[in-house]
Design a protein around this motif. Sequence first.
Motif, PDB file in Angstrom:
ATOM      1  N   ILE A   2       0.837  -1.192   0.000  1.00  0.00           N
ATOM      2  CA  ILE A   2       0.000   0.000   0.000  1.00  0.00           C
ATOM      3  C   ILE A   2       0.877   1.249   0.000  1.00  0.00           C
ATOM      4  CG2 ILE A   2      -1.944  -1.095   1.177  1.00  0.00           C
ATOM      5  CD1 ILE A   2      -0.978   0.217   3.786  1.00  0.00           C
ATOM      6  N   VAL A  17      -5.022   5.784   1.980  1.00  0.00           N
ATOM      7  CA  VAL A  17      -4.318   4.550   1.621  1.00  0.00           C
ATOM      8  C   VAL A  17      -4.783   4.072   0.256  1.00  0.00           C
ATOM      9  CG1 VAL A  17      -3.871   2.161   2.265  1.00  0.00           C
ATOM     10  CG2 VAL A  17      -4.101   3.904   4.034  1.00  0.00           C
ATOM     11  N   VAL A  18      -3.808   3.803  -0.606  1.00  0.00           N
ATOM     12  CA  VAL A  18      -4.086   3.329  -1.957  1.00  0.00           C
ATOM     13  C   VAL A  18      -3.392   1.981  -2.147  1.00  0.00           C
ATOM     14  CG1 VAL A  18      -3.620   3.743  -4.406  1.00  0.00           C
ATOM     15  CG2 VAL A  18      -4.450   5.608  -2.961  1.00  0.00           C
ATOM     16  N   VAL A  19      -4.104   1.029  -2.729  1.00  0.00           N
ATOM     17  CA  VAL A  19      -3.526  -0.279  -3.033  1.00  0.00           C
ATOM     18  C   VAL A  19      -2.637  -0.136  -4.254  1.00  0.00           C
ATOM     19  CG1 VAL A  19      -4.011  -2.678  -3.630  1.00  0.00           C
ATOM     20  CG2 VAL A  19      -5.539  -1.429  -2.072  1.00  0.00           C
ATOM     21  N   ALA A  20      -1.397  -0.573  -4.136  1.00  0.00           N
ATOM     22  CA  ALA A  20      -0.423  -0.362  -5.205  1.00  0.00           C
ATOM     23  C   ALA A  20      -0.834  -1.005  -6.524  1.00  0.00           C
ATOM     24  CB  ALA A  20       0.942  -0.900  -4.769  1.00  0.00           C
ATOM     25  N   THR A  22      -3.863  -1.649  -7.778  1.00  0.00           N
ATOM     26  CA  THR A  22      -5.075  -1.147  -8.432  1.00  0.00           C
ATOM     27  C   THR A  22      -5.233   0.366  -8.369  1.00  0.00           C
ATOM     28  OG1 THR A  22      -6.395  -1.380  -6.420  1.00  0.00           O
ATOM     29  CG2 THR A  22      -6.220  -3.315  -7.861  1.00  0.00           C
ATOM     30  N   GLU A  24      -6.713   1.830  -5.999  1.00  0.00           N
ATOM     31  CA  GLU A  24      -7.984   2.085  -5.343  1.00  0.00           C
ATOM     32  C   GLU A  24      -7.775   2.559  -3.899  1.00  0.00           C
ATOM     33  OE1 GLU A  24     -10.342  -1.395  -5.515  1.00  0.00           O
ATOM     34  OE2 GLU A  24     -10.612  -1.340  -7.702  1.00  0.00           O
ATOM     35  N   SER A  26      -8.400   2.545  -0.098  1.00  0.00           N
ATOM     36  CA  SER A  26      -8.836   1.497   0.834  1.00  0.00           C
ATOM     37  C   SER A  26      -8.993   1.998   2.264  1.00  0.00           C
ATOM     38  CB  SER A  26      -7.840   0.332   0.821  1.00  0.00           C
ATOM     39  OG  SER A  26      -6.580   0.743   1.317  1.00  0.00           O
ATOM     40  N   LEU A  48      -2.984  -2.245   8.567  1.00  0.00           N
ATOM     41  CA  LEU A  48      -3.475  -2.362   7.197  1.00  0.00           C
ATOM     42  C   LEU A  48      -2.620  -3.295   6.346  1.00  0.00           C
ATOM     43  CD1 LEU A  48      -4.306   1.410   6.518  1.00  0.00           C
ATOM     44  CD2 LEU A  48      -5.914  -0.431   7.100  1.00  0.00           C
ATOM     45  N   ASP A  49      -1.304  -3.107   6.395  1.00  0.00           N
ATOM     46  CA  ASP A  49      -0.415  -3.915   5.556  1.00  0.00           C
ATOM     47  C   ASP A  49       1.013  -3.770   6.092  1.00  0.00           C
ATOM     48  OD1 ASP A  49       1.096  -5.120   3.453  1.00  0.00           O
ATOM     49  OD2 ASP A  49      -0.513  -4.662   2.043  1.00  0.00           O
ATOM     50  N   ARG A  52       4.452  -1.300   3.208  1.00  0.00           N
ATOM     51  CA  ARG A  52       3.833   0.007   2.979  1.00  0.00           C
ATOM     52  C   ARG A  52       4.892   1.075   2.720  1.00  0.00           C
ATOM     53  NH1 ARG A  52       3.144  -1.701   8.182  1.00  0.00           N
ATOM     54  NH2 ARG A  52       4.452  -0.623   9.736  1.00  0.00           N
ATOM     55  N   ARG A 108      -1.560   8.673  -5.293  1.00  0.00           N
ATOM     56  CA  ARG A 108      -1.612   8.253  -6.696  1.00  0.00           C
ATOM     57  C   ARG A 108      -0.483   8.878  -7.516  1.00  0.00           C
ATOM     58  NH1 ARG A 108      -8.255   8.275  -7.464  1.00  0.00           N
ATOM     59  NH2 ARG A 108      -8.547   6.181  -6.554  1.00  0.00           N
TER      60      ARG A 108
END
Length: 244
Positions: A2, A17-20, A22, A24, A26, A48-49, A52, A108
């Motif tokens: 993330i 938080v953005v999923v790497a 996609t 998107e 989160s 979360l993860d 990161r 992003r």
Amino acid sequence: MIVIGTDTHKRTHTAAVVVAGTGELSGELTASALARGFAEMLRWAEGLDSERIWAIEDCRHVSGGLERFLVGRGERVVRVAPKLMGVSRRAVRSAGKSDSIDALAIARAALAEGPERLPAATVDEEAHDIKLLLDHHDDLVAQRSDDQRRLRWHLHDLWPELELPAGCLDRERWLQKISRRLGRAEQSMHPGAKAYLARKQAEGRTRMDALRCLKRYLVRRVFVLLSRPMPTLVSTAHTAVGLT
């Protein structure tokens, strides 16, 4: 993995938080721009993860504290130049301004540029050492002020008529003068002090030697009082200094 885009301000920091894989969104969080807020953000991110990256807009006059906190705890932090966020902001911008939108745009933009190509935040060891020294200096000044405040209370309780000019407790000559005057006051007004002097002289000491013993005794008792919590200081002052 993330990417945590963070929009920093003087009072609050907002993270998105953005999923790497996609891009998107989160999750998001807003916390205070203080140490407790930094800790809250880190705890949230850890849940979360484990893989990161923190992407922070390169505005070090407001983001420096968060950067140092994260890097000092082993987090990977990259800086995103404001010019890189134009496209991302236009893609998500709605009417008005939103810290959440800006944080998402930062995340992003970091993904679009590639985190490995962005400058990594590091701890300036020299600046860190200077900050530690300044913090230690501030702690010492605060401790000295507290000690002087406690000493003033104690001296006032022992001798209400004694006048202490501002700053006099910082000067050795004044401290010596206070010690002499306090010694004379104790021997003239305190029965225990008179008995102490008589006992020392009966042991074969001269009057001056006995007075020096009295002053040393008073200094030791003042030190004991200064080691006690403030609420009990005044109420126990006379009892603690009592000479038996």
